[in-house]
Design an enzyme around this catalytic site. Structure first.
Site, mmCIF file in Angstrom:
data_model
loop_
_atom_site.group_PDB
_atom_site.id
_atom_site.type_symbol
_atom_site.label_atom_id
_atom_site.label_comp_id
_atom_site.label_asym_id
_atom_site.label_seq_id
_atom_site.Cartn_x
_atom_site.Cartn_y
_atom_site.Cartn_z
ATOM 1 C CG ASN A 1 -89.166 17.431 -25.323
ATOM 2 O OD1 ASN A 1 -88.048 16.998 -25.589
ATOM 3 N ND2 ASN A 1 -89.991 16.806 -24.500
ATOM 4 C CB CYS A 50 -84.994 10.942 -24.928
ATOM 5 S SG CYS A 50 -85.049 10.187 -26.571
ATOM 6 C CE LYS A 57 -92.305 12.731 -22.359
ATOM 7 N NZ LYS A 57 -92.620 13.096 -23.759
ATOM 8 C CB THR A 69 -91.595 5.378 -24.333
ATOM 9 O OG1 THR A 69 -90.270 5.864 -24.550
ATOM 10 C CG2 THR A 69 -92.557 6.150 -25.198
ATOM 11 N N GLY A 127 -99.402 8.287 -21.011
ATOM 12 C CA GLY A 127 -99.019 6.892 -21.190
ATOM 13 C C GLY A 127 -100.259 6.068 -21.471
#
Lengths: 304, 335
Positions: free
Chosen positions: B128, B158, B193, B221, B274
């Site tokens: 990642n 992020c 992502k 998130t 999720g």
């Protein structure tokens, strides 16, 4: 700085943690919103060492488990015991679980306390919900008869103690006159203990655990002081005060920490504490790098 | 000991180990699939930030990396990062906030010291990659390109670092520039992502796809806050954090559906993630278009959840006479 390098831990750590559905054997409610929970958990009981904890599922409504220090184990009977105080949603939910129900546990987690045979005068200081690991440590030390540990236990609480203090059978040099109360379990085990509180509970020293510890240390000879090692668990300010005292007396000191925790197996780095290392500051995970740390690495300010 | 759930098909090489078969393999649906040319033994992917550098959960007896198709390693930057101050976690209704701040030992340490210790026969490992500049993304990608890593996930979403991260992810043109720049330095599969904290996730996916992304991870998130009412301060040390857990599942599901509308025409797979807590959640995501299923926060509650999800997916496929998972992906019928 580093998450623990996989190369250091591989092959030795695999399969060391168990997930057990543990039956509640007893669940006792005590003053000060404290509870003693005993669970049938033979695998964790067999492996647990003093200072380790289990990650407890309080209820499916909550995304996170709760880390609780192990207070006692009976390896033969296969039970483990926790003392907890209601603090938030998780512990509140836990109080509603009754005898016979199953609770999911992950454990035993973390590095245990590590006593050194050349330091047989172990001073154990437990404050509030920091009391449980001290009980476990005493139990462990007294079983190592060959090492001739001479533990002295000081417990502090600002809510009623989770036991009825009993006048101690032991005379301890340096103790203030009022400090006569002891933990009954310790008395039964033949281990001297004393209690401290600022609430004026009968038989308890009125003040901080560190004040009482200083009384004890000052009554020791220089040579005896050299044989002392300190173990502490409790609120952060208490641990900072204990760390400071350890530096004053040049004593080794291990502290057990707590922090909000998600995975508790080292995966998420959510529960870290800043630690001083030879390479500068590092963020260590309380769950698997701790919860026991050398006091001077987590309280470098107090070490100066 | 590998365990994949009693009803799942076990790949041939594992049959040769010591797996007793309890059921007739001819009747079993196939959980294994190809993802960007990688063999995934099951559709599950352990998510970045939840499982350290791939070895942490193996502490748990009964857990095996063999139960998942791939493991995404912790977000890695060029330089080591200490991460964010405490608290880094806060529990919220049916979920939690985190703000770790990309604590990691730096890409060179990961490549030189961590990757050699991983057992690549157990699962696929995905790096990642994070950065605060396009150059940093490129440099880290290049380091991983020259490593045994199976694929590279570009973390342009992020939410927990001040610079970079989501700054790239919430701007489709910036996202595409990061992808294009990294595409130029690696032939390994690139998984982008995507952030849910943006207006049009599908448009972002379209631009990233055109820039050479081989797959998408949907979603990272959602930004959130929790407040300590006694101190009147945020519980999270960095004030805000990323929300995960069951609470975000419906949002993630919709985003997967939206991104799938772009990807379906290009045969670009999605890792749906999720709030997936069980097999039924996983199946919903597959129907919406996810070729693989990300598991993160669910592990915190149940470290052995992967075997249960595998078994549940397998049961569902069997009940519906589906031979392999590819026949389920994107089968949603819109009202």
């Amino acid at each position: 700085m580093h998450l623990e390098s996989a190369s250091n831990i591989k092959n030795t750590h695999r399969g060391t943690l168990l997930v057990e559905d543990a039956e509640i054997l007893s669940h006792e409610s005590l003053p000060g919103q404290q509870h003693v929970l005993r669970l049938k958990s033979p695998g964790i009981a067999r492996r647990a060492q003093a200072g380790q904890f289990a990650h407890i599922s309080c209820g499916p409504e909550l995304a996170m488990r709760r880390p609780l220090s192990i207070m006692r184990v009976d390896k033969n009977a296969g039970w483990i015991e926790f003392l907890y105080k209601v603090f938030g949603a998780g512990t509140k939910l836990l109080t509603q679980r009754s005898v016979g129900e199953l609770i999911s546990l992950i454990g035993p987690i973390g590095n245990p306390f590590s006593a050194h045979t050349e330091k047989p005068r172990t001073l154990l200081i437990g404050g509030g919900v920091g009391i449980p690991p001290m009980v476990f440590l005493v139990d462990s030390l007294k079983q190592q008869k060959i090492n001739n540990y001479k533990p002295f236990v000081i417990m502090g609480s600002e809510v009623p103690f989770p036991f009825s203090p009993r006048p101690s059978q032991f005379i301890i040099p340096g103790m203030p006159d009022a400090a006569i109360g002891a933990m009954p379990l310790m008395e039964d085990w033949g281990i001297p203990s004393r209690l401290a509180s600022r609430q004026g509970y009968p038989g308890c020293f009125e003040g901080y655990v560190t004040d009482l510890a200083r009384c004890w240390l000052n009554a020791l000879s220089r040579q005896q002081q050299n044989e002392v090692e300190i173990f502490a668990c409790g609120p952060h300010p208490m641990l900072a005060a204990v760390a400071k005292m350890a530096v004053e007396y040049s004593l080794p000191c291990q502290v057990s920490l707590e922090e909000f925790m998600a995975c508790a197996v080292g995966g998420c780095a959510g529960c870290v504490v800043e630690v001083k290392t030879s390479n500068g500051p590092a963020m260590k995970r309380v769950c698997v790098d701790g919860p026991v740390f050398d006091a001077n690495t987590v309280f470098p300010e107090e070490s100066r | 000991m590998a365990s994949i759930g009693i009803t799942a098909k076990i790949p041939f090489d594992r049959l040769q180990e010591n797996q007793p078969m309890k059921t007739d393999i001819k009747d079993m649906p196939i959980l294994a699939s190809q993802f960007c040319g990688m063999q995934f033994d099951t559709p599950l992917v352990l998510l970045s930030g939840c499982v350290g550098f791939g070895e942490e959960y193996t502490r748990v007896q009964g857990f095996s990396n063999r139960d998942v198709g791939a493991v995404c390693l912790k977000g890695t930057t060029l330089q080591p990062r200490l991460g964010n101050p405490l608290h880094r976690l806060a529990e919220t209704p049916m979920g939690m906030l985190n703000s770790i701040g990309l604590q990691n030992p730096g890409a060179e340490h990961v490549v030189n010291n961590i990757l050699p210790a991983l057992d690549f026969s157990e699962t696929r490992f995905i790096a990642n990659v994070s950065g605060s500049t396009i150059e940093e993304y490129v440099t880290v990608t290049r380091l991983f390109d020259d490593s045994p890593i199976d694929a590279i996930e570009l973390n342009i979403s992020c939410p927990n670092v001040k610079e970079g991260g989501m700054v790239f992810g919430n701007d489709p043109l910036m996202s595409a520039r990061v992808v294009a720049a990294c595409r130029a330095v690696t032939k390994k599969p690139i998984i982008t992502k995507l952030s849910p904290n943006q207006t049009d996730i599908a448009e972002n996916a379209r631009l990233c796809l055109e820039s050479g992304s081989d797959a998408f991870a949907v979603i990272n998130t959602l930004m959130g806050m929790a407040i300590d009412t006694e101190n009147r301060t945020p519980i999270i040390g960095a004030n805000q954090g990323g929300l995960s857990g069951a609470a975000i599942k419906p949002i993630a599901l919709l985003k997967v559906h939206q991104v799938y509308q772009v990807c379906r025409h290009h045969n670009i797979p999605i890792i749906g993630q999720g709030g997936i807590m069980n097999a039924e959640d996983a199946i919903e995501f597959m129907i919406a278009g996810a070729a693989a299923i990300g598991v993160g926060t669910a592990l915190f509650y149940d470290p052995l959840v992967c075997t249960k999800i595998n078994a549940g997916i397998s049961d569902y496929l069997k009940q519906h006479n589906i031979v392999e998972i590819s026949q389920l992906i994107g089968t949603l019928t819109i009202n």
